[in-house]
Enzyme design. Structure first.
Site, PDB file in Angstrom:
ATOM      1  CD  GLU A 231      -2.631  -1.005   2.646  1.00 16.94           C
ATOM      2  OE1 GLU A 231      -3.695  -0.384   2.587  1.00 16.94           O
ATOM      3  OE2 GLU A 231      -2.205  -1.524   3.679  1.00 16.94           O
ATOM      4  CG  HIS A 255      -6.159  -9.084   4.539  1.00 10.90           C
ATOM      5  ND1 HIS A 255      -7.449  -9.376   4.898  1.00 10.90           N
ATOM      6  CD2 HIS A 255      -6.019  -7.757   4.760  1.00 10.90           C
ATOM      7  CE1 HIS A 255      -8.050  -8.274   5.329  1.00 10.90           C
ATOM      8  NE2 HIS A 255      -7.194  -7.283   5.252  1.00 10.90           N
ATOM      9  CE  LYS A 360      -4.856  -0.855  -2.506  1.00  8.52           C
ATOM     10  NZ  LYS A 360      -4.990  -1.261  -1.114  1.00  8.52           N
TER      11      LYS A 360
END
Ligand code: BG6
EC number: 1.1.1.49
Length: 501
Positions: A231, A255, A360
């Site tokens: 990110e 995740h 990202k």
């Protein structure tokens, strides 16, 4: 080279749930609600996927009038459209009510009871509690829910729990015990929004819906796997939460573990929730505990310092709001994991995630072994390995790189890519939160975690967290806008590999 999309049969679209619901959001004014839940509810409303007869009660610490809260709903939705002008229908805003209070004091029980009992024909509504709150508040909120009279009535009731579920194996087990006093396992929706992403769901479809890849999906043909969730944003306004969670509990325990499981799991007996979840748990169980010696060689923790993102100077982590000026919280992690089972023995899974990185980028790269012989003589430069890339963000696409002969007299290899990009499909797909909200309303648990899976993921993470807690870091150790600490690059280089990006 682009792959065309041919439709064999028209997809049915997403069924509209016909059951009315009352959604009670704890943390209704918080970051998650503003960024994800409220915009998702609005999009579902616009797509006509929400039953008209559905209502939302938001509960938060801050005092607000009903109008002020509806204004917050409006602003959250507008922000999600990046400032684009949207006219938000009153009929949507009127669905919202707001209640402020301190869940520790249980003072609002009467108010919540009153709110719910005001509905005529209350039994036709399912009641969904949504805990959009940090893990340390869960116990109080559950106490509050337990004291609500409605729990003794004949409602369909459900609870959605945000990640991280607990803060380690022990607290996750305790939290589950508390939950089980009120909810049955099939009423508990432990959310991990990565599982709601279209490309993430496509991993299983891709693997088990095509016969050409699965025979190669193992240690004989795959060299290694890379999973990246990078990110470029920092921790934004979440200093309080992030200081406690850090990258390990915020991203890796959930995740990233889920992505490893989807890539590595065996075909399920069928596509029902429990069969899929059974296979995932087996993968978590196959990830062996690591020794301190192994961790010092193969795991990297980092924290961002100042730097530039998109040409703008940004603050280092220790200067962010609500962060200790000598914090040792990790904002970057990379590591080499092994799934020690028959299929994957010896195949490294390199995992990397962090904040304030160069861009990202969320992707899974399956790198196949290079051909066993260099058949094309001296004219041939080194062949590149075939790579199958599941891009999850910023674009949702799948690409496969293959080597072709470059036209001419010599045998020069020329890598080309076959691409399929979701944006080329003329269809509306739901965002992760929209999809998961619909699943929860419909009662489909497939994309939610089960307790044994949660505990196994913590079993893998607990020793890692403990190991890093013992280390006296010299943070920050990477600049905002970079790809993390140098050691993360070396992690692959010492194995003669490199990160794809
Ligand atoms: C959340 C984390 O679960 O995922 C956040 O708490 C992170 O820290 C976010 O920013 C990333 O989600 P996505 O969908 O943007 O990759």
């Amino acid at each position: 080279m682009d792959l065309e999309m041919k439709t064999l049969c028209e997809p049915d679209g997403i069924e509209v749930n016909t059951q009315p619901f009352v959604l009670i959001i704890f943390g209704g004014g918080g970051d998650l609600s503003q960024k994800k839940l409220l915009p998702s509810l609005y999009n579902l409303f616009k797509l006509n996927k929400l039953n008209n007869d559905s209502y939302i009660l938001s509960y938060g610490k801050k005092e607000r009038t009903q109008d002020q809260y509806r204004e917050l709903v409006k602003t959250s939705i507008e922000n999600s459209f990046q400032g684009e002008k949207v006219r938000i229908e009153d009929s949507f805003l009127e669905k919202f009510s707001y209640l402020s209070g301190d869940s520790e004091k249980l003072e609002e029980i009467d108010e919540i009871n009153k709110y719910i009992c005001n509905f005529e024909g209350i039994k036709k509504y399912q009641i969904i509690f949504y805990l959009a709150t940090p893990p340390n508040l869960a116990k109080n909120i559950l106490n509050l829910i337990q004291k609500l009279e409605l729990c003794d009535k004949h409602f369909v009731k459900k609870i959605v729990m945000e990640k991280p579920f607990g803060v380690d194996t022990e607290s996750a087990a305790k939290l589950n015990k508390n939950l089980n006093e009120i909810f049955k396992e099939e009423e508990i929706y432990r959310i991990d929004h990565y599982l709601g992403k279209e490309t993430v769901q496509n991993i299983l479809f891709f693997r088990f819906g095509n016969s050409i890849f699965e025979p190669l999906w193992n240690r004989s043909f795959i060299d290694h796997i890379q999973i990246t969730a990078a990110e470029n944003i920092g921790i934004e306004s979440r200093g309080n939460f992030y200081e406690k969670a850090g990258v390990l509990k915020d991203i890796i325990q959930n995740h990233m573990m889920q992505l490893i499981a989807l890539v590595a799991m065996e075909p399920p007996a069928n596509f029902e929730a429990d069969c899929i979840r059974d296979e995932k748990v087996k993968i978590f169980k196959s990830i062996s505990n690591m020794t301190d010696e192994y961790m010092s060689e193969n795991l990297v923790l980092g924290q961002y310092g100042t730097g530039k993102i998109n040409g703008e100077n940004v603050a280092g982590y220790r200067d962010e709001k609500n962060v200790n000026s000598d914090s040792n919280t990790g904002t970057f992690f990379s590591g080499k994991f092994h799934v020690d089972n028959w299929r994957w023995a010896g195949v490294p899974f390199y995992v990397r995630a962090g904040k304030r990185l160069n861009q990202k980028l969320t992707e899974i790269v399956i790198t196949f072994k290079i051909p066993p012989l260099k058949l094309f003589g001296n004219a041939c430069r080194d062949m590149l390995a075939n790579e199958l890339v599941f891009s999850i963000q910023p674009e949702e696409k799948i690409s496969l790189s293959i080597n072709m002969k470059y036209p001419g007299m010599e045998n020069y290899p020329h890598p080309v890519e076959m691409n399929f990009n979701y944006s080329k499909l003329d269809t509306i797909s739901l965002t992760a939160y929209e999809r998961l909200l619909v699943d929860c309303i419909k009662g489909d648990l497939t994309l939610f975690s089960r307790q044994d899976g949660i505990e196994e993921m913590w079993r893998v993470l607990d020793p890692i967290v403990a190991y890093f807690n013992k280390i006296n870091f010299k943070f920050p150790n990477y600049s905002a806008g970079s790809w993390g600490p140098e050691k993360s690059k070396l992690l692959l280089e010492k194995d003669d590999r490199k990160w794809r990006i």
